[in-house]
Design an enzyme around this catalytic site. Structure first.
Site, PDB file in Angstrom:
ATOM      1  N   ASP A   1      -4.480   6.590   5.546  1.00  0.00           N
ATOM      2  CA  ASP A   1      -4.852   6.579   4.121  1.00  0.00           C
ATOM      3  C   ASP A   1      -6.340   6.801   3.919  1.00  0.00           C
ATOM      4  OD1 ASP A   1      -4.557   2.947   3.584  1.00  0.00           O
ATOM      5  OD2 ASP A   1      -5.437   4.148   5.206  1.00  0.00           O
TER       6      ASP A   1
ATOM      7  N   SER B   1      -0.529   4.316   6.796  1.00  0.00           N
ATOM      8  CA  SER B   1      -1.805   3.565   6.841  1.00  0.00           C
ATOM      9  C   SER B   1      -1.820   2.486   7.894  1.00  0.00           C
ATOM     10  CB  SER B   1      -2.063   2.967   5.469  1.00  0.00           C
ATOM     11  OG  SER B   1      -1.833   3.948   4.496  1.00  0.00           O
TER      12      SER B   1
ATOM     13  N   ARG C   1       4.746   5.115  -2.058  1.00  0.00           N
ATOM     14  CA  ARG C   1       4.940   6.157  -3.084  1.00  0.00           C
ATOM     15  C   ARG C   1       5.431   7.457  -2.455  1.00  0.00           C
ATOM     16  NH1 ARG C   1      -0.154   7.122  -6.397  1.00  0.00           N
ATOM     17  NH2 ARG C   1      -1.107   7.364  -4.333  1.00  0.00           N
TER      18      ARG C   1
HETATM   19  C1  0WK Z   1      -3.945   3.798  -2.548  1.00  0.00           C
HETATM   20  C2  0WK Z   1      -3.731   4.890  -1.501  1.00  0.00           C
HETATM   21  C3  0WK Z   1      -2.990   4.353  -0.325  1.00  0.00           C
HETATM   22  C4  0WK Z   1      -3.746   3.183   0.220  1.00  0.00           C
HETATM   23  C5  0WK Z   1      -3.933   2.176  -0.859  1.00  0.00           C
HETATM   24  C6  0WK Z   1      -4.737   1.031  -0.346  1.00  0.00           C
HETATM   25  O1  0WK Z   1      -2.985   5.938  -2.058  1.00  0.00           O
HETATM   26  O2  0WK Z   1      -2.838   5.314   0.641  1.00  0.00           O
HETATM   27  O3  0WK Z   1      -3.048   2.651   1.308  1.00  0.00           O
HETATM   28  O4  0WK Z   1      -4.607   2.732  -1.958  1.00  0.00           O
HETATM   29  O5  0WK Z   1      -4.878   0.137  -1.349  1.00  0.00           O
HETATM   30  P1  0WK Z   1      -3.876  -1.070  -1.590  1.00  0.00           P
HETATM   31  O6  0WK Z   1      -2.708  -0.522  -2.263  1.00  0.00           O
HETATM   32  O7  0WK Z   1      -3.596  -1.647  -0.245  1.00  0.00           O
HETATM   33  O8  0WK Z   1      -4.660  -2.012  -2.441  1.00  0.00           O
HETATM   34  C1  BGC Z   2      -4.688  -0.267   8.910  1.00  0.00           C
HETATM   35  C2  BGC Z   2      -5.396   1.041   8.635  1.00  0.00           C
HETATM   36  C3  BGC Z   2      -5.435   1.313   7.153  1.00  0.00           C
HETATM   37  C4  BGC Z   2      -6.000   0.138   6.438  1.00  0.00           C
HETATM   38  C5  BGC Z   2      -6.041   0.345   4.956  1.00  0.00           C
HETATM   39  C6  BGC Z   2      -5.286  -1.353   8.084  1.00  0.00           C
HETATM   40  O1  BGC Z   2      -4.540  -2.511   8.239  1.00  0.00           O
HETATM   41  O2  BGC Z   2      -4.786  -0.606  10.262  1.00  0.00           O
HETATM   42  O3  BGC Z   2      -4.764   2.073   9.285  1.00  0.00           O
HETATM   43  O4  BGC Z   2      -6.214   2.434   6.943  1.00  0.00           O
HETATM   44  O5  BGC Z   2      -5.243  -1.010   6.693  1.00  0.00           O
HETATM   45  O6  BGC Z   2      -4.798   0.502   4.416  1.00  0.00           O
END
Ligand code: 0WK
Ligand code: BGC
Ligand code: BGC
Length: 936
Positions: free
Chosen positions: A664, A610, A549
């Site tokens: 993140d 992240s 994003r």
């Molecule tokens: C939303 C956060 C972002 C993070 C994500 C993790 O803004 O920084 O990496 O959540 O959740 P996912 O999208 O991997 O389920």
């Molecule tokens: C990364 C982290 C991150 C996490 C959640 C992991 O795979 O190594 O830096 O915070 O994922 O997104």
């Protein structure tokens, strides 16, 4: 008068146990007899009313309506399919209650082929009355003794004895082997059994007996055993009808119509328990004074009224009551009765059946009446035959009306104009009573002429049928055992979680000291959570989660306004070259700026990246290694802020001021910290998983200064990469790890996060399928397709509001054909995998909270955790399980979980805002930018 099969009556001689000449027959005896037997005549209309009323009561009960309480129970039997004859093996069957006060043990061998069937071995045992009216323990101990006596008499090598319990009483079943007795019927009244699980009571009695190790795997109602035992060439029986001491029927109802069942496919056998049918309007007019008297003097007055008009336990008694009545009115036996005739239960079903025998009935009548101490005249014997005929004809007619109701129900639920159905019949009234069956057929044809019904007498009283159900139950029980064995390693107990917590604490300490540890404990150069004085417009990038994003974050007094745009990172870019990846990122930023009318503006930018980065400053982060399916080349070991700036430079005409790179977890902590200053932990459980927290600067080796705090990015996804989680890792985890693009890495993450849970489930399903436990052992192409079982399926499948049927829908969309048992097992696999993930995550948070409490030397710590991530947010139980685990492992910490609403982009902007504010202050004080952000 549209009576059916009315019994005509001729005048007869007087009885002899009175004065030789006996009392002359009263003049009105003919009328008296007619009036008496007329009561047993039922009109077609009355039968149709009974049919309609019973049908209505059946449908009320199916829908689970309780007020008014339907008089029939419609009990699910958990028999989902009629036998497909493939069942094999030797099974013990214990029959209790089908044929009155006797118990039968059978040894049934199923060969799995129709052609070759083995005659069952059986033995009958009379149950003493003191047992049928004694305690439940007495009854079940008696049954266990009979079982061992039978096995003593029929020795077998097979030590793995599976038993089907044919228990012919109304039971509330919650599974094939979980069955609560609702109420006794048919002269049984053992104490301490109603409301109890009779399968458990039998298991305990067999244990007490201690002679044989018998596994009770199924409880089956006798109607079900009869239905399952019948074979009719092409078409299986779909109705089971019993008229023995009691009466009842079962049939295969559409599962979706059975409210008590969470099922919408296929059919399920329902035991009607029509013995308790009663409806004053329909049945009232048919009840005779003799029925009232019989019920009044019965063991269960007011109960089983319909059964008491049909069941073999009562037919003899009804006949007796009529004979007593006619004798007292001088119509029979010259008015001279006998103690036997006056004693309850002295006329048995066998007597009635013999008296009704067209050929030998009269002779039998004489013998039986003399046996009752009466001296019957020929006319008396004829009269008694009429009485038997009247009572039994009515019983057959009423039974037919009830069966007609079932057939109408089948027509209705199958939307079939013409119903072709086979009815399996069983019970001594059927077998022994000469006319019962014929009368029943005639009346059924009359009441439901559009139904083509074939009646199949049960060959062995349902023994084979019970063995078939037992075979299915044994197969399901064996499958369940394999499932429990397979999932056992996923059930983590408190001791194991405490070990994980302790190991994480040690790894944290080693990581902070800069020693070898699977937890890198990376300083983030974020020294404080926001204090609300931040202001300005900021760009933020959020890379590393499900979505990439670009955000515009406007931070004003007491409000933060966010505009964001989601862009995809195609796999080829995420696993392409670093240059491609960062050029793609800059393309997205430019597209966003144009769309937001920000082109040409150089707003301070915060970059949520992240992935594990060794930060040398707020705007310097060396990527240590990619995770989560990213693998862009030429990035690991590089400063990703530099790579971004290079991409910006390559794109000329774009001004961007990259101020901060944050993980993140840090962005999420800052984002939630803006509203709750106690938020000092950041947690992500999404595609990946990780946590950060505010550590005492004095504990962070390699970063100068002892005062204050610094946020540490734990990179806990890599916890256990040193093998310390080996004791928890399963073969399924190993398969997922080996198939990943970073085998041996991120082991903790691969047990917890969204990128991997679906794969763990898929591997378990494959394993269970290969063992034939799931999907009939069919390994479909799709089940062998990587990542086809998305982690979001776990969240959907485990949602409480989702009935099993919807679980099936999800799996069928995956091209799997499955039974509801399969769907239930898949649900349990998902629950086991997500529960372990949540517990491990909870153990991690507990370790962090306890670390902070120790750091601050506090007895009690209250801290908030900013959380984000699809898995944590969407899974119906994950957050609750994490919180519950933290409470158990960190009882002196009050940990509040705050779900981040705006993602970590806002957090990155706030970190940038703090950095900018500190830089301005520093400039004002003449210091360099970096010293400003990281003061010492
Ligand atoms: C939303 C956060 C972002 C993070 C994500 C993790 O803004 O920084 O990496 O959540 O959740 P996912 O999208 O991997 O389920
Ligand atoms: C990364 C982290 C991150 C996490 C959640 C992991 O795979 O190594 O830096 O915070 O994922 O997104
Ligand atoms: C019981 C039923 C049983 C029927 C026939 C009734 O008294 O309640 O469960 O199927 O008798 O044995």
């Amino acid at each position: 008068m549209d009576t059916i099969g009315s019994v005509g009556l001729q005048p007869r001689e007087r009885a002899s146990n009175c004065p030789q000449e006996g009392m002359p027959r009263p003049p009105d005896s003919l009328e008296l007899v007619q009036k008496c037997l007329q009561q047993f005549q039922v009109t077609k209309t009355q039968l149709q009313q009974i049919q309609a009323s019973l049908l209505c009561s059946m449908e009320q009960a199916l829908k689970g309506h309780h007020s008014p309480a339907p008089s029939v129970r419609m009990l699910p039997t958990y028999v989902g399919s009629t036998p497909h004859g493939t069942e094999q093996g030797d099974f013990l069957v214990l029959e209790l209650g089908a044929t009155g006060a006797s118990l039968r043990v059978l040894w049934v061998t199923l060969t799995g082929t129709k052609e070759h069937s083995v005659e069952p071995k059986s033995q009958e045992f009379e149950i003493p009355q003191e047992v049928t009216l004694g305690t439940g323990q007495q009854l079940f101990d008696f049954a266990a003794r009979c079982l061992s006596e039978f096995l003593d008499a029929h020795p077998t090598e097979n030590q793995d004895l599976k038993l089907g319990f044919n228990f012919s009483f109304p039971c509330h079943q919650t599974g094939l082997d979980r069955s609560i007795l609702i109420s006794w019927t048919k002269g049984f009244r053992c104490s301490g059994v109603e409301g109890q699980d009779v399968v458990q009571l039998l298991r305990e009695a067999i244990q007490r007996q201690g002679t044989y190790n018998i596994d009770v795997v199924a409880m089956v109602n006798d109607t079900v055993g009869t239905m399952m035992g019948c074979e009719l060439g092409t078409r299986p029986c779909e109705v089971g009808l019993i008229v023995d001491t009691g009466t009842n029927a079962c049939y295969m109802e559409e599962a979706r119509h059975v409210a008590a069942l969470d099922e919408d496919r296929g059919r399920s056998c329902v035991s009607i328990e029509w013995g308790s049918f009663y409806d004053a309007k329909a049945l009232g007019p048919v009840l005779t004074t003799f029925d009232q008297a019989l019920d009044h003097d019965s063991l269960t007055p007011g109960a089983q009224r319909f059964e008491k008009m049909i069941g073999g336990l009562y037919l003899g008694e009804l006949v007796r009551l009529v004979l007593v009545h006619l004798t007292q009115h001088g119509v029979l036996f010259g008015g001279c009765s006998s103690p036997a005739l006056l004693s309850q239960g002295s006329i048995l079903l066998e007597h009635v059946a013999e008296i009704e025998d067209p050929a030998t009935g009269t002779a039998h009548a004489h013998t039986i009446l003399q046996h009752l101490g009466l001296s019957p005249q020929a006319s008396d014997a004829e009269m008694v035959k009429h009485v038997c005929a009247a009572v039994c004809t009515r019983a057959a007619q009423l039974c037919a009306a009830a069966l007609a109701a079932v057939l109408s129900r089948l027509q209705h639920s199958r939307e079939q104009q013409t119903l072709h159905v086979a009815v399996a019949t069983g019970g001594r009234v059927f077998e022994r009573h000469p006319r019962f069956h014929r009368t029943l057929k005639e009346v059924v044809t009359l009441l439901v002429p559009e139904c083509d019904v074939s009646f199949i007498p049960s060959v062995d009283g349902g023994g084979r049928g019970v063995a078939m159900v037992t075979a299915v139950a044994a197969r399901l029980a064996a499958h369940r055992h394999v499932l429990e064995e397979t999932l056992a390693p996923f059930q983590l107990d408190l001791e194991q979680l405490t070990v994980v917590q302790a190991q994480m604490r040690e790894a944290m300490a080693r990581g902070l000291r800069g020693e070898a540890s699977s937890l890198r404990m990376l300083p983030t150069y974020v020294r404080a959570t926001p204090d609300g004085s931040e202001r300005g417009d900021f760009l933020a990038l959020d890379l590393g989660g499900t979505n990439f994003r670009v955000l515009l974050v406007r931070v004003a007094e007491g409000s933060v306004q966010i505009t964001n745009q989601v862009y995809s990172i195609p796999e080829c870019v995420a696993q392409g070259s670093g240059q491609q990846l960062f050029d793609h990122i800059v393309d997205c930023i430019v597209h966003f700026q144009q769309k937001q009318g920000l082109s040409g503006q150089s707003l301070p930018l915060g970059f949520t990246f992240s992935f594990p980065c060794k930060q040398l400053g707020l705007d310097q982060g060396i990527l240590l290694n990619w995770t989560k399916g990213f693998n862009a080349s030429g990035c690991e070991g590089q400063d990703v802020v530099y790579l971004l700036r290079e991409a910006i430079r390559r794109r000329q005409a774009v001004e961007l001021n990259v101020v901060a790179i944050v993980n993140d977890t840090v962005g999420t902590m800052m984002s939630c910290g803006y509203d709750d200053p106690r938020c000092e932990i950041g947690l992500i459980v999404g595609t990946g998983t990780n946590a950060c927290y505010m550590e005492e600067l004095r504990n962070v080796a390699g970063v100068a200064g002892d005062e204050g705090h610094m946020c540490i990015n734990m990179e806990w996804g890599a916890f256990g990469d040193d093998g310390s989680l080996g004791m928890l890792s399963t073969c399924f985890d190993a398969s997922v790890d080996q198939a990943s693009i970073n085998p041996g890495k991120q082991r903790f993450e691969k047990m917890i996060s969204g990128m991997y849970l679906g794969e763990i489930v898929r591997h378990i399903l494959l394993h269970l399928t290969s063992l034939g436990v799931l999907f009939r052992g069919q390994k479909t192409q799709c089940l062998q397709t990587r990542d086809i079982f998305k982690t979001k399926f776990l969240s959907e499948i485990e949602s409480d509001s989702l009935a099993l049927r919807q679980v099936r829908a999800i799996l069928e969309d995956l091209g799997l054909t499955l039974t509801s048992d399969d769907a239930l097992m898949v649900l349990e696999v998902c629950q086991a995998v997500s529960r372990r993930a949540a517990q491990l995550c909870g153990a991690g948070v507990a370790a962090v909270a306890e670390k902070m409490r120790d750091n601050r030397g506090l007895r009690e710590l209250s801290v908030s955790v900013g959380v984000d991530g699809t898995l944590y947010k969407l899974h119906p139980h994950f957050s609750r399980l994490v919180s519950a685990t933290v409470q158990k492992l960190a009882p002196h910490c009050t940990v509040t979980f705050l779900q981040s609403e705006d993602g970590s982009g806002k957090g990155a902007a706030l970190v940038t805002a703090v950095a900018c504010r500190l830089a301005q202050t520093a400039m004002a004080d003449g210091l360099s930018k970096n010293d400003a952000i990281t003061p010492d």
